[in-house]
Design a protein around this motif. Structure first.
Motif, mmCIF file in Angstrom:
data_model
loop_
_atom_site.group_PDB
_atom_site.id
_atom_site.type_symbol
_atom_site.label_atom_id
_atom_site.label_comp_id
_atom_site.label_asym_id
_atom_site.label_seq_id
_atom_site.Cartn_x
_atom_site.Cartn_y
_atom_site.Cartn_z
ATOM 1 N N GLN A 1 -3.379 9.586 7.977
ATOM 2 C CA GLN A 1 -3.256 8.784 6.039
ATOM 3 C C GLN A 1 -1.251 8.367 6.041
ATOM 4 O O GLN A 1 -1.761 6.954 5.235
ATOM 5 C CB GLN A 1 -4.237 8.660 4.625
ATOM 6 N N SER A 2 -1.207 9.589 6.244
ATOM 7 C CA SER A 2 0.743 9.706 5.942
ATOM 8 C C SER A 2 1.512 8.774 7.059
ATOM 9 O O SER A 2 2.230 7.668 7.161
ATOM 10 C CB SER A 2 0.975 10.135 5.604
ATOM 11 N N THR B 1 1.163 -1.215 0.132
ATOM 12 C CA THR B 1 0.078 -0.091 0.068
ATOM 13 C C THR B 1 0.329 1.061 -0.241
ATOM 14 O O THR B 1 0.431 2.298 -0.277
ATOM 15 C CB THR B 1 -0.854 -0.102 1.026
ATOM 16 N N TYR B 2 1.949 1.507 1.077
ATOM 17 C CA TYR B 2 3.031 2.547 0.791
ATOM 18 C C TYR B 2 4.334 2.303 0.006
ATOM 19 O O TYR B 2 4.316 3.817 0.516
ATOM 20 C CB TYR B 2 3.117 2.906 2.438
ATOM 21 N N LYS C 1 11.207 5.758 3.805
ATOM 22 C CA LYS C 1 10.387 6.815 3.989
ATOM 23 C C LYS C 1 11.231 6.824 4.660
ATOM 24 O O LYS C 1 11.826 8.251 5.134
ATOM 25 C CB LYS C 1 9.435 6.076 5.032
ATOM 26 N N SER D 1 4.294 5.343 -4.042
ATOM 27 C CA SER D 1 5.274 6.102 -3.091
ATOM 28 C C SER D 1 6.181 6.646 -2.911
ATOM 29 O O SER D 1 6.708 7.309 -3.701
ATOM 30 C CB SER D 1 4.381 7.061 -1.436
ATOM 31 N N SER E 1 -0.355 6.113 9.760
ATOM 32 C CA SER E 1 -0.071 4.613 8.687
ATOM 33 C C SER E 1 1.023 4.154 8.853
ATOM 34 O O SER E 1 1.508 2.959 9.146
ATOM 35 C CB SER E 1 -0.010 4.784 7.469
ATOM 36 N N TYR E 2 2.244 5.046 8.743
ATOM 37 C CA TYR E 2 3.591 4.140 8.766
ATOM 38 C C TYR E 2 3.833 3.804 10.399
ATOM 39 O O TYR E 2 4.455 2.735 9.845
ATOM 40 C CB TYR E 2 4.536 5.516 8.596
ATOM 41 N N ARG F 1 -4.252 2.185 -3.816
ATOM 42 C CA ARG F 1 -3.697 2.101 -2.697
ATOM 43 C C ARG F 1 -5.041 1.942 -1.792
ATOM 44 O O ARG F 1 -4.535 1.258 -0.788
ATOM 45 C CB ARG F 1 -2.950 3.270 -2.027
#
Length: 535
Positions: free
Chosen positions: A396-397, A265-266, A446, A269, A400-401, A297
């Motif tokens: 959401q960002s 899902t991530y 990330k 990006s 979520s991480y 996503r």
């Protein structure tokens, strides 16, 4: 006293007055959808006139449906077109030409609302385009095709959660139809010209179009993990009985699939960031696979939440020392030697107390599941619309991480004791270690993109900066040519202004003064030459 239930829900300012001074709206057709529209319009406060090829037969037929239709007048199609300026065309596309072609003169300047839909996708022309070709003098508006007859009749919800897409080449007609839809309790989305009608008709024929690829991808990942787990647990070594394959064994690939899908899902990006760094601009389109991946996503995240929910339920049902022996304290009971035994018998007995590994794993897993559920709730349109952009992006960002980090920690706590005992080879082949490789890669990327050099560089690109534009600086030769051109422009301006009584320095303009022979810059950086010395 007047019965309030018979009063209209909304009153409208009269434009095209019908009987009783109310707005008259026509409906061509007397089928189920036409009846649903007439009910809604009547309760909203409009005067409804229905046009039919057999009006006398249909008028008695309509009274059997509902008492709300007792005030609806049924007349011929031609009479309906003459009395109303706004008409709903609630007949099938195949009947447009046969039914309406002869009324080309009567529909001149009329607003016709096409509510029909196609039976198949990928048509060359929309139904609204076909209606416009049959009646070229009418103003065709495509609207209400995404609203079902049931939703149209459901007055309890007032259509608050339903959107009406409106498209027409005439902006005034779009506004008129939009006002009607709003008075009926719907939300209006203006899609511009009639070309959007193809999209509107195609939209209602799609069946989970954004879910197909994520579902098939998840199914493939689950099968791969299941085959690996079956090989480890049954082929390589007999760790479980075959009776446990339905819940105990399949719970493992379920968790591994959830971790993999959550990481997927991530991941796109970060791949998009690599492309933007490589291209040096955000204005270059991503490859097709990445574009589809980015749009999927939301679906991947919801599928991951579903898998995690099933994993939590299955694990809760199996939470006992029988299934999770390594999570519980083990107490041994030793039977002393006697005449039948030459040595003491040691029997391990599990107690009900969970050890630190189980406690820590459950705590982290509960936090991850609850936060993941919160992220899933923000995907609901009504919840997402209540958040501003900063709040939605934070959940959401950033959150979520953090959930992904907690999920990796949950698996690490469960697998770390086994990794320490089994050695490097056994660790690499363990299902717990393999399931966190992709999530760890995503977390590492990330972290890399959060470092100041890359973070600032990507931020500049996403704000419109382009590397090619920044590197194309003027050369020394270009600078010299610019200076020559400016000097020529000054000389030309001096020749044109020679002999004029203009002064930019506030001088009195008396002859013979030479207090200023330079120039001053104007408000907009336009050079103004002073001619005091030439006077």
């Amino acid at each position: 006293m007047v019965d309030e239930s018979l009063l209209p829900l909304l009153k409208n300012s009269p434009k095209c007055k019908g009987r009783g001074g109310k707005i008259a709206i026509g409906i061509i057709g007397t089928g189920n959808y036409a009846i649903a529209i007439s009910k809604r319009l009547t309760m909203t406060g409009y005067d409804v006139i229905m046009g039919s090829r057999r009006p006398h037969m249909r008028e008695s037929y309509l009274k059997l449906f509902s008492e709300c239709l007792c005030g609806v007048k049924v007349t011929s199609i031609g009479d309906c077109l003459k009395k109303c300026d706004v008409i709903f065309v609630a007949i099938h596309m195949e009947d447009f030409k046969i039914t309406l072609e002869k009324f080309e003169e009567e529909t001149k300047g009329k607003v016709l609302i096409d509510v029909s839909n196609r039976e198949y996708r990928y048509a060359a022309h929309s139904n609204a385009d076909h209606l416009a070709s049959v009646l070229p003098n009418a103003v065709v508006v495509k609207a209400f095709n995404s609203i079902s007859a049931y939703t149209m009749e459901d007055l309890a919800t007032s259509g608050g959660n339903s959107r009406v897409f409106v498209a027409s080449n005439d902006s005034t007609a779009r506004s008129t139809v939009g006002d009607i839809a709003k008075s009926m309790g719907f939300r209006v989305v203006d899609l511009g010209g009639l070309k959007s009608a193809r999209y509107m008709e195609d939209f209602v024929l799609k069946v989970f179009s954004h879910w197909k690829i994520p579902i098939f991808l998840t199914f493939g990942i689950f099968n791969l993990w299941s085959l690996y787990v079956v090989y480890i647990c049954f082929v390589e070594k007999s760790e479980f009985a075959w009776e446990q394959i339905f819940l105990k064994v399949l719970n493992k690939p379920l968790c591994m699939t959830a971790m993999t899908v959550l990481a997927l899902t991530y991941l796109p990006s970060h791949i998009a960031s690599f492309y933007q760094i490589y291209n040096g601009t955000k204005h270059k389109r991503f490859p097709g696979y990445l574009d589809t991946w980015l749009k999927s996503r939301k679906q991947l995240g919801l599928i991951s939440l579903f898998l995690v929910t099933v994993h939590v339920l299955a694990s809760t049902l199996m939470m006992s020392p029988t299934y999770y022996r390594s999570w519980y304290h083990t107490v041994t009971v030793t039977l002393p030697t006697n005449t039948s035994m030459t040595s003491g018998l040691v029997i391990p007995v599990s107690t009900s107390w969970i050890i630190w590994k189980g406690e820590a794993s459950l705590l982290v897993g509960i936090f991850a599941f609850v936060l993941m559920a919160i992220i899933g709730l923000t995907s609901i349109p009504s919840v997402g619309e209540s958040l501003n952009w900063s709040e939605w992006r934070c959940i959401q960002s950033k959150l979520s991480y953090f959930v992904l980090l907690l999920s990796v920690s949950h698996v690490c706590i469960m697998g770390a004791p086994g990794w320490a005992k089994g050695g490097s080879l056994k660790t690499i082949r363990s299902i717990t270690f393999l399931s966190i490789l992709l999530p760890i890669l995503v977390l590492f990327l990330k972290f890399i993109f959060l470092c100041p050099p890359l973070k600032n560089y990507i931020r500049k690109i996403r704000r419109g900066w382009e590397r090619t534009a920044a590197t194309n600086k003027p050369t020394d030769e270009d600078v010299e040519n610019m200076k020559i051109n400016k000097s020529k422009e000054r000389e030309l301006a001096n020749q044109n202004n020679k002999g004029k009584m203009s002064c930019c320095c506030g001088d009195t303009g008396v002859k013979g003064t030479s207090s200023c022979d330079g120039c001053k810059a104007g408000v907009f950086s336009v050079v103004v030459h002073c001619e005091c010395s030439s006077l």
